[in-house]
Structures are given as structure tokens and as C-alpha cells.
Design an enzyme around this catalytic site. Sequence first.
Site, PDB file in Angstrom:
ATOM      1  N   ARG A  34       0.846  -1.197   0.000  1.00  0.00           N
ATOM      2  CA  ARG A  34       0.000   0.000   0.000  1.00  0.00           C
ATOM      3  C   ARG A  34       0.876   1.239   0.000  1.00  0.00           C
ATOM      4  O   ARG A  34       1.730   1.394   0.861  1.00  0.00           O
ATOM      5  CB  ARG A  34      -0.924   0.033   1.223  1.00  0.00           C
ATOM      6  CG  ARG A  34      -2.137   0.969   1.023  1.00  0.00           C
ATOM      7  CD  ARG A  34      -2.969   1.145   2.276  1.00  0.00           C
ATOM      8  NE  ARG A  34      -2.203   1.855   3.265  1.00  0.00           N
ATOM      9  CZ  ARG A  34      -2.145   1.515   4.563  1.00  0.00           C
ATOM     10  NH1 ARG A  34      -2.831   0.490   5.010  1.00  0.00           N
ATOM     11  NH2 ARG A  34      -1.414   2.206   5.402  1.00  0.00           N
ATOM     12  N   SER A  82      -2.840  -2.902   5.951  1.00  0.00           N
ATOM     13  CA  SER A  82      -4.169  -3.273   6.438  1.00  0.00           C
ATOM     14  C   SER A  82      -5.277  -2.386   5.885  1.00  0.00           C
ATOM     15  O   SER A  82      -5.024  -1.461   5.119  1.00  0.00           O
ATOM     16  CB  SER A  82      -4.170  -3.272   7.965  1.00  0.00           C
ATOM     17  OG  SER A  82      -3.732  -2.027   8.413  1.00  0.00           O
ATOM     18  N   ASN A 101       4.175   0.766   2.128  1.00  0.00           N
ATOM     19  CA  ASN A 101       4.092  -0.388   3.029  1.00  0.00           C
ATOM     20  C   ASN A 101       4.268  -1.686   2.253  1.00  0.00           C
ATOM     21  O   ASN A 101       3.571  -1.914   1.261  1.00  0.00           O
ATOM     22  CB  ASN A 101       2.734  -0.404   3.719  1.00  0.00           C
ATOM     23  CG  ASN A 101       2.564   0.782   4.642  1.00  0.00           C
ATOM     24  OD1 ASN A 101       3.197   0.847   5.696  1.00  0.00           O
ATOM     25  ND2 ASN A 101       1.740   1.733   4.246  1.00  0.00           N
ATOM     26  N   GLU A 159       4.484   7.203   2.714  1.00  0.00           N
ATOM     27  CA  GLU A 159       5.318   6.007   2.896  1.00  0.00           C
ATOM     28  C   GLU A 159       4.820   4.901   1.967  1.00  0.00           C
ATOM     29  O   GLU A 159       3.716   4.980   1.412  1.00  0.00           O
ATOM     30  CB  GLU A 159       5.284   5.512   4.348  1.00  0.00           C
ATOM     31  CG  GLU A 159       3.907   5.049   4.780  1.00  0.00           C
ATOM     32  CD  GLU A 159       3.931   3.960   5.850  1.00  0.00           C
ATOM     33  OE1 GLU A 159       4.980   3.349   6.111  1.00  0.00           O
ATOM     34  OE2 GLU A 159       2.858   3.705   6.420  1.00  0.00           O
ATOM     35  N   LYS A 191      11.497   9.817  11.495  1.00  0.00           N
ATOM     36  CA  LYS A 191      10.943   8.459  11.529  1.00  0.00           C
ATOM     37  C   LYS A 191      12.021   7.401  11.742  1.00  0.00           C
ATOM     38  O   LYS A 191      13.048   7.421  11.074  1.00  0.00           O
ATOM     39  CB  LYS A 191      10.256   8.136  10.191  1.00  0.00           C
ATOM     40  CG  LYS A 191       9.159   9.090   9.799  1.00  0.00           C
ATOM     41  CD  LYS A 191       8.441   8.600   8.537  1.00  0.00           C
ATOM     42  CE  LYS A 191       7.408   9.599   8.084  1.00  0.00           C
ATOM     43  NZ  LYS A 191       6.668   9.125   6.891  1.00  0.00           N
ATOM     44  N   LYS A 210      11.833   2.883   5.834  1.00  0.00           N
ATOM     45  CA  LYS A 210      11.800   4.313   5.497  1.00  0.00           C
ATOM     46  C   LYS A 210      13.140   4.770   4.921  1.00  0.00           C
ATOM     47  O   LYS A 210      13.193   5.721   4.143  1.00  0.00           O
ATOM     48  CB  LYS A 210      11.444   5.132   6.732  1.00  0.00           C
ATOM     49  CG  LYS A 210       9.946   5.373   6.919  1.00  0.00           C
ATOM     50  CD  LYS A 210       9.244   4.357   7.703  1.00  0.00           C
ATOM     51  CE  LYS A 210       7.751   4.621   7.835  1.00  0.00           C
ATOM     52  NZ  LYS A 210       7.058   3.490   8.453  1.00  0.00           N
ATOM     53  N   ARG A 259      -8.034   7.370   4.667  1.00  0.00           N
ATOM     54  CA  ARG A 259      -8.064   7.524   6.121  1.00  0.00           C
ATOM     55  C   ARG A 259      -8.062   9.001   6.445  1.00  0.00           C
ATOM     56  O   ARG A 259      -7.345   9.783   5.820  1.00  0.00           O
ATOM     57  CB  ARG A 259      -6.812   6.901   6.747  1.00  0.00           C
ATOM     58  CG  ARG A 259      -6.946   5.433   7.002  1.00  0.00           C
ATOM     59  CD  ARG A 259      -5.662   4.876   7.550  1.00  0.00           C
ATOM     60  NE  ARG A 259      -4.548   5.248   6.694  1.00  0.00           N
ATOM     61  CZ  ARG A 259      -3.284   4.975   6.994  1.00  0.00           C
ATOM     62  NH1 ARG A 259      -2.978   4.361   8.102  1.00  0.00           N
ATOM     63  NH2 ARG A 259      -2.316   5.323   6.164  1.00  0.00           N
ATOM     64  N   GLU A 299       6.934   0.144  11.626  1.00  0.00           N
ATOM     65  CA  GLU A 299       5.617   0.143  10.992  1.00  0.00           C
ATOM     66  C   GLU A 299       4.535   0.130  12.060  1.00  0.00           C
ATOM     67  O   GLU A 299       4.797  -0.212  13.210  1.00  0.00           O
ATOM     68  CB  GLU A 299       5.472  -1.119  10.124  1.00  0.00           C
ATOM     69  CG  GLU A 299       6.396  -1.168   8.936  1.00  0.00           C
ATOM     70  CD  GLU A 299       6.244   0.040   8.045  1.00  0.00           C
ATOM     71  OE1 GLU A 299       5.123   0.519   7.854  1.00  0.00           O
ATOM     72  OE2 GLU A 299       7.274   0.529   7.555  1.00  0.00           O
ATOM     73  N   GLY A 300       3.323   0.455  11.641  1.00  0.00           N
ATOM     74  CA  GLY A 300       2.174   0.238  12.513  1.00  0.00           C
ATOM     75  C   GLY A 300       1.706   1.465  13.274  1.00  0.00           C
ATOM     76  O   GLY A 300       0.767   1.391  14.054  1.00  0.00           O
TER      77      GLY A 300
HETATM   78  P1  ADP Z   1       3.784   4.029   9.794  1.00  0.00           P
HETATM   79  O1  ADP Z   1       4.580   3.082   8.956  1.00  0.00           O
HETATM   80  O2  ADP Z   1       3.986   3.818  11.245  1.00  0.00           O
HETATM   81  O3  ADP Z   1       2.336   4.076   9.384  1.00  0.00           O
HETATM   82  P2  ADP Z   1       4.009   6.654   8.525  1.00  0.00           P
HETATM   83  O4  ADP Z   1       5.221   7.088   7.808  1.00  0.00           O
HETATM   84  O5  ADP Z   1       2.837   6.299   7.686  1.00  0.00           O
HETATM   85  O6  ADP Z   1       4.411   5.482   9.520  1.00  0.00           O
HETATM   86  O7  ADP Z   1       3.586   7.799   9.524  1.00  0.00           O
HETATM   87  C1  ADP Z   1       2.424   7.701  10.346  1.00  0.00           C
HETATM   88  C2  ADP Z   1       1.506   8.889  10.123  1.00  0.00           C
HETATM   89  O8  ADP Z   1       2.211  10.112  10.352  1.00  0.00           O
HETATM   90  C3  ADP Z   1       0.956   9.010   8.711  1.00  0.00           C
HETATM   91  O9  ADP Z   1      -0.206   8.226   8.558  1.00  0.00           O
HETATM   92  C4  ADP Z   1       0.670  10.515   8.630  1.00  0.00           C
HETATM   93  O10 ADP Z   1      -0.565  10.832   9.228  1.00  0.00           O
HETATM   94  C5  ADP Z   1       1.793  11.113   9.449  1.00  0.00           C
HETATM   95  N1  ADP Z   1       2.924  11.471   8.557  1.00  0.00           N
HETATM   96  C6  ADP Z   1       3.999  10.713   8.280  1.00  0.00           C
HETATM   97  N2  ADP Z   1       4.841  11.333   7.411  1.00  0.00           N
HETATM   98  C7  ADP Z   1       4.261  12.520   7.129  1.00  0.00           C
HETATM   99  C8  ADP Z   1       4.633  13.642   6.300  1.00  0.00           C
HETATM  100  N3  ADP Z   1       5.769  13.661   5.610  1.00  0.00           N
HETATM  101  N4  ADP Z   1       3.786  14.692   6.253  1.00  0.00           N
HETATM  102  C9  ADP Z   1       2.634  14.703   6.976  1.00  0.00           C
HETATM  103  N5  ADP Z   1       2.238  13.692   7.767  1.00  0.00           N
HETATM  104  C10 ADP Z   1       3.036  12.611   7.859  1.00  0.00           C
HETATM  105 MG    MG Z   2       3.880   1.902   7.356  1.00  0.00          MG
HETATM  106 MG    MG Z   3       1.578   4.716   7.582  1.00  0.00          MG
END
Ligand code: ADP
Ligand code: MG
Ligand code: MG
Length: 507
Positions: free
Chosen positions: A133, A158, A153, A151, A393, A331, A483, A397-398
Site C-alpha cells: 500500500r 491493512s 508499506n 510512505e 521516523k 523508510k 483515512r 511500521e504500525g
Molecule cells: P507508519 O509506517 O507507522 O504508518 P508513517 O510514515 O505512515 O508510519 O507515519 C504515520 C503517520 O504520520 C501518517 O499516517 C501521517 O498521518 C503522518 N505522517 C507521516 N509522514 C508525514 C509527512 N511527511 N507529512 C505529513 N504527515 C506525515
Molecule cells: Mg507503514
Molecule cells: Mg503509515
Amino acid sequence: MAASPTKSTFPPSLDVLEQEHLVQVIKDWSIAHGLAVRPPTAVAANDPEGILAINAPVTLFPSPFPKACFEDAKAVQKAYNELYANISRDEKFLEELVHEVAAGDDFISNLWDVHLKVKEEGYVQNLTLGLFRSDYMVHHDDDGLQIKQVEFNTIASSFGGLSSQTSALHKHLAATEYPLLHNSAALPPLDLPPNLSTTSLAAGLAAGYTAYGPSALHHPTCILFLVQPSERNIFDQRHLEYALHSQTSAPIFRLTLPSLPSHTTLGPARQLLYHPPHNPALTYECAVTYLRAGYGPADYPTPLAWSARRTVERSATIACPSVLAQLSGMKKVQQVLASSAETLLARFLSKAADRAAVRRTFTNIYPLDGTAAGLAAREIATDAERCVGYVMKPQREGGGNNVYRGAIPGRLGELPEGHWGSYILMELITPPAVGNVILRNGRLEEGGVICELGVYGACLWDRSVGVGGGGVVYNEEAGYLLRTKGDQSEEGGVAAGFGCMDSVVLV
Ligand code: ADP
Ligand code: MG
Ligand code: MG
């Protein structure tokens, strides 16, 4: 051309009676259609038999989303599938990046060790399945509105099972409820695109199942879901199972990582053989093992869980994903791609048009290591004023693992400098807020919301075929997820309690 819903007309404002009515309709529709989760621990304490289900958090309306951005995200998915399939086949590339983050990250280095041990012995399965995803937010700049990737995945992506249900809920409301609202006169016809996430992800699993072929040992073949104990998001997974049942005759079983060794054995050619606890006389050969667990350290509470992961990796089952495919979702990989010259991308994607489409979705991401770029990023990350436009970051994940804005310098200060390279620094994407109403735990939250679009991909590839030599045997875009979270919240995960399920109305 039909008028589009605009910020001023959509979603329409509701009076109290309309709100109550809509909430009742959604509550019932959601349970009737499995748009549901198991209750949180506090409620579950009053449910010793485990029979309760509650509504998944949802918006009362689909959220307006720019049509061109939605179409761009869908259109680039197959290129992204190919990109990550190819990255997972480039062991040298991954090895370098794993070494860069391993100093401060035991989890990543343990995963790498699983790969090394299996490689030493020799892999017996060349096929890998990815149910991916790719997540985006809309970014506004001089070139107009564009999708920027949050990101990618590669493991346990999920909500595909609940997402098509959310689209169906909003379609139902658009057909039966929205037209009756006081302000419905302001509503133009809603452009609600189809969302086949459940059936498309199931089709990916079915493709893996078919590719595995019949059991040489003459056992029936099956699909194994590796899951977390007490999974609250169980119905999301069940929807995939039920869709699979209508696409294949494959029996589907569920096991946790720590319980895998008690219920499986390896056959003479390392076939992964499953012996159901309710009838140990039966033996099934696991054609595909789909991981909805194993993406974070908490899923490996004991050495037994690591040994189970090794068993899956060294067995003949088609892993979804393999360890290398999981590591491709670091990442760190996304950061290196975002900072890369064209030659690196050309190593993984042969078509210039694919490279350009993928690159358009990149935003600025920096290393925090000792390179020149890393040192420049450290200047930002340790400066209380400059860090406010960034998120830091780790390789996790998660949800719930990131460090945002002003909290970054403090967190870095707690870490030994030798571990800073395990993190990346990413510019925050700031999508325009839209209005909506979230129904969570029976209560309404009204106000500005921010949307994150995920596009699923299903891909099956052969690890033994070198990058550029073909070997991608199945590659499909597989539906979408929207979401939504309150515009004051930094994280957006639904399971982590921050976000909610939504669908798009294209504008
Ligand atoms: P995970 O793998 O834990 O889901 P993410 O990289 O998706 O990690 O980060 C979790 C959440 O943080 C994202 O769903 C988003 O809401 C917020 N986020 C992450 N990176 C960004 C970004 N560059 N700009 C804005 N929001 C972000
Ligand atoms: Mg993720
Ligand atoms: Mg995410």
C-alpha cells in the site's frame, strides 16, 4: 459538466435530528456489513466470551478529494509494485542500507540475520508475493495540487477489507440518506469511484496460491494467515478470507507467530505443513503465508517467534512478504530513493515514464547520518525553530513511532549520536483541510480533517530472475483506502486510534 461539490456545499450542514438519524443508519449498516472491529480492552473486560463487535470509526460523508490526484495515485501503482519487487531482488542495495541503520536498530538487524541464515542454506521458494500500500497526501504548490508519498508499506498493509465496505457505506448513504437532508438541494451528483480493495487483494493471494501448484506430497494446499494474538482488526482480515473463498477453493487457516512451531512441520523439500489443532490427523501444505504480524518487535516476544519467522522464510511457502520484501519497505529505502540520482531509479525501473511518474510523488527526505546531506539535516533536526516543518521516523511500521516537529531535538538528544543514522528526516506534507464529521465510539467529532489516500498493489515475482530480466508474474493495482484524521492530530493510523475510515468523493 456536472457541478462539483465544493468546500462550501459539501459536506452539507446537519441539524441535530439529521445527525441522530444518520448516526443510527451508519451504526446499523456498519455492523450488518462488517465495517467493524473488536472492542478495546476496557470494553472487552466486560466481554469474557469475546462476542462483541463495535463500529469501526468512519466519517458521516465521503471526503472531497481532487480527481486528478486520485487518478495519478492509482495510475502509478503498478510502477511502484515493480519498483519494490525489484528493490527486494537487489540484495546488495538492501545490505548497504541495512548496515546504515543496524547500529541503532536491533529489529532490522535481526530481520537481516533471518535472511542471511536462509541464504546460507539456500532458498527453496523463488516466488514472493507483495500486498503493498502506497500512502499519499495532497500537497499544494506552484504547480497546483499533487500527491506526495507519505510512505510505502510492504508488510501487513491493512484496511483493504474494511475500505471497500466504507466506500459501499457512503454509496448507500448517497443513494438513500443524503438526498433527504435539508441542505440536499446544494448537493450535486456525487462522483464516488468504485473500490475493489477486498476482491483485488484476495485476487493477489489467489494468484500466489495458483502459482504454487499442487502438493508433491499429495496434501491439500492451503493459505496461512500469520496474525497477532487478540487482533482487534479481525473483520478486515475476515473480509479478505471470505472474498478468497469465492475466488479459490483454498482452505484458509490462522496462526500466531509464537504458535506456528506447535502446529507446523517441514516436509522433505521444506514444504510448510500445517496440522490443524482441531484435527491433527489432517495435513495441509501452505502454498501462501500471508503475514499480518511480524512487522514490529512486539510480534517477536520470544526466540520462538523469531524461529517461526525463520521457518516461514526457509520453507517452500510463498511468503507475503519475504524478509527482503519487508526490508524494502524501510523508510531508509524511501529516503534513498527520494534523494537519488536518475541512475539509481533506472536500476529498478526500466521505463522513463514510470520513473518520472514515481519521482513526481517524492517529497524531500534526508538521512541523519554522517554524510554531507546527513550533517545538513542534523542542523535542522537539532534546531528548535527549523525542525517544525519536519517529522523524524525510525524504521518501524504500525503507527505511533514517529517524532514530530518541536519534539525532534529532544528525542535526538536522548539518543547516542551513533544511532541517529537509523532515523530519517522528512518534510511534513500539509494537505488542505476539508470539513467532515467523524463517528468514533458512538460520538461525533466535527471540524477540519486531513485525508491520507492509500493505493493497494498486488505483485508476485521471482527472486531468482535478476532485476531487469523480467520475472514479475503478477502486477495489479488493488483498490484504495482513505483515512481521515482531525487536522490537529499528527498520526493518522486507524488501528492506533488516531484516524478513521473514509472514502473519496472526487472533485
Ligand atoms: P507508519 O509506517 O507507522 O504508518 P508513517 O510514515 O505512515 O508510519 O507515519 C504515520 C503517520 O504520520 C501518517 O499516517 C501521517 O498521518 C503522518 N505522517 C507521516 N509522514 C508525514 C509527512 N511527511 N507529512 C505529513 N504527515 C506525515
Ligand atoms: Mg507503514
Ligand atoms: Mg503509515
